[in-house]
Design an enzyme around this catalytic site. Sequence first.
Site, PDB file in Angstrom:
ATOM      1  N   ASP A  22      34.269  39.942 128.214  1.00 39.32           N
ATOM      2  CA  ASP A  22      35.146  39.496 129.366  1.00 39.32           C
ATOM      3  C   ASP A  22      36.296  40.547 129.597  1.00 39.32           C
ATOM      4  OD1 ASP A  22      36.044  36.009 130.274  1.00 39.32           O
ATOM      5  OD2 ASP A  22      36.984  37.767 131.118  1.00 39.32           O
TER       6      ASP A  22
ATOM      7  N   ASP B 239      33.902  44.718 132.523  1.00 40.68           N
ATOM      8  CA  ASP B 239      33.837  44.417 133.968  1.00 40.68           C
ATOM      9  C   ASP B 239      32.480  44.403 134.707  1.00 40.68           C
ATOM     10  OD1 ASP B 239      33.957  44.517 136.653  1.00 40.68           O
ATOM     11  OD2 ASP B 239      35.061  46.223 136.805  1.00 40.68           O
TER      12      ASP B 239
ATOM     13  N   ASN C 189      27.182  34.957 132.592  1.00 39.16           N
ATOM     14  CA  ASN C 189      27.794  33.775 133.016  1.00 39.16           C
ATOM     15  C   ASN C 189      29.132  34.125 133.646  1.00 39.16           C
ATOM     16  OD1 ASN C 189      29.054  31.087 132.385  1.00 39.16           O
ATOM     17  ND2 ASN C 189      30.549  32.158 131.073  1.00 39.16           N
TER      18      ASN C 189
ATOM     19  N   TYR D 265      30.044  31.071 147.122  1.00 37.14           N
ATOM     20  CA  TYR D 265      29.767  30.815 145.706  1.00 37.14           C
ATOM     21  C   TYR D 265      28.254  30.362 145.825  1.00 37.14           C
ATOM     22  CZ  TYR D 265      29.718  28.550 141.248  1.00 37.14           C
ATOM     23  OH  TYR D 265      29.364  27.960 139.797  1.00 37.14           O
TER      24      TYR D 265
ATOM     25  N   ALA E  20      36.667  22.345 131.682  1.00 39.06           N
ATOM     26  CA  ALA E  20      37.336  22.791 130.313  1.00 39.06           C
ATOM     27  C   ALA E  20      36.446  22.458 129.206  1.00 39.06           C
ATOM     28  CB  ALA E  20      38.529  21.881 130.003  1.00 39.06           C
TER      29      ALA E  20
END
Length: 691
Positions: A461, A486, A513, A579, A614
């Site tokens: 990440d 990145d 992902n 998106y 979540a």
Amino acid sequence: MRDRYDAEAAQQAVAQWGAAVGEALALRTYTSRLLGADPALVLHGGGNTSVKLRRTDVYGDEVDVCCVKGSGWDLATIEPKGHPAVRLDGARRLLEVPNLSDEDMVSTLRSLLLDQEAPNPSIEALLHAFLPATFVDHSHADAILVLTNHADARSRVAAALGPDVVCLDYVKPGFDLAVAAAALLRANPRARAMVLLSHGLFTWGETAEESYRTHIALVQAAEDWIARQPASRPAALDDAVVAAAQRRVGRVAAALRGTLVRGGLRALLDARTDPELLALLADPRLDRWVEAGPITPDHVIRTKPLACVARVPNDGDDEATRVALEDALDRYRQAYVRYFEAHVAGRGLVALDPLPRVVLVPGVGLFGVGSNPAAAGIAADIGVRTLAVKATADAVGGFVGLPPSDLFEVEYWSLEQAKLGKSKPKPLEGKVALITGGAGAIGVGIAGQLLAAGAVVALADQDALALARAERAVGPSKGLMTVHVDVTSPEATAAAFDTVAAKFGGVDIVVPNAGIAHVAPVIELDADAWRRVLDVNASGVFLTTREAARWLTLQGCGGDIVIISSKNVFGPGEGFGAYSASKAAAHQLGRVAALELAQHGIRVNMVNPDAVFAQGAIPSGLWAAVGPDRARVRGLRAEDLPAFYRERNLLRAEVTGAHVGAAVVFFASGVTPTTGAALPVDGGVATAFPR
Ligand code: ZN
């Protein structure tokens, strides 16, 4: 050799455990940990200790027992219950038995345990029981092994440790060794300690402190003797050589691990590249050191009798490196098969896999090999230590290892054979997964499922704080690492794969992902916002997929790419143009990659989740950013969104990161011959059925 005994700490141990188990066992626990704290004395479960005391059994009778280290306990972290109590008279009566198989010894010792739930006493338990002293300490100290693995071991031991230390020729650990040790001590009742040649040191005393301090004093005496000898140490390397090794280690690890997997051994690697080690690997005496086998026999279970030396060309060419590694492993395999056939002697033993657990690549590093990170780390630790001990031994007169016949008896002893095939590995054991967007709700959900299925996981990440939070949410686990990436940068993406390969030995499951979102109708959609979304969701998936393809083909043992696509690909929503278009691009790229990579055994599949808000305590960053806008488009309040998404699907299900992870595990397990496919994880949305 540092003497770690501290009277105050000893009293604290008595205060902590004494009331429950008595002062003697409390102190036994304390000094056992002192031995375990020093890797120059014992490594990973090696060594063992004991104390003889009185216990009251269930009849109310006072009985003499020997509390001896139980198998599975590590001295460094042992607790009082790690020394199960064995009835002493029953154990000592075994001295009168003419011979005893390993199986009979273990089952008799079990029957003598006061607590039948306790772990099996150590294989060296009888030796402890036969010695008269109250406290007994045993280690495989490096300095002692430097003295004893030599043709002239007895006179060196006498010169270094003095005349009141007795020596016993090598005998395989077990009943015969215990009987021989007891006889030697009966003949030399004033001996202060016993050295087992090619194995280790036994000391004893009436107090825990005395036994421990004798141990440390003798190891110190051995170190002093070594320091007095004229020695030739390996030359130090210059920094450029070390830096070159550290640059190459990831790619060489991946090529090596690929070769092992193609050879039938699914395993992880643990790479070591520190400068002292690289100097040992560069020494012209390396092959001689390796051929001399382990420094103490119980290492053979972890490392096999020999390490594998693989010399790869310096220029770093991948193809030449692969050929050199294949060659080295082939030669190793043939030699191992010859060793097995030479010593099996018609006994119905099951051959272990013929591949190495320690691979030495001069100019690059040392690789421990194991089915999980702990096993690979133990093999690497022992491999490094073994080289250092042999270099020292060689410098002070040479190193003579045990003959292969003795090593075979330990590697193939019946108790180890009995364990074979008893545990069923998890479906993804020995596999490495890399997840981009690893710090988010979906990333954390996927990581949890992959770890549960036996894989090791790298969370990649760009947000360091979020990564730390994700690591806490998923971990702790030896099989979990974090890496900065990145995904819009080709260089950063390549570097992240290299870091993972250097840590675990390669990568098998790649999960692109990372994703962001932006809410705006097309007529108002800002061009920069459009480019940002495309950059992460489409170009980021492209760069991750391209890098995955490069590493997976370098390894040459197949693999899985599982792209986290979206329900929107099949069922777009208004206001979500950037998106949906970016996800559609990534999805289509995945299908093309499936076409191209099948020839390499690499599957590419897509998981299409609906909104994940979540995973446990980790909220979705994407939904935190776009939730309010998305809610407005739908005429809702942001906090009503989860219920809205739940109510619109057929199963009325709330989709979690763990659900997405279960779909990733399904693909990565390879239980169906599937590639180029999409699996919805959306509770059933009829307008988004795949087509
Ligand atoms: Zn031992």
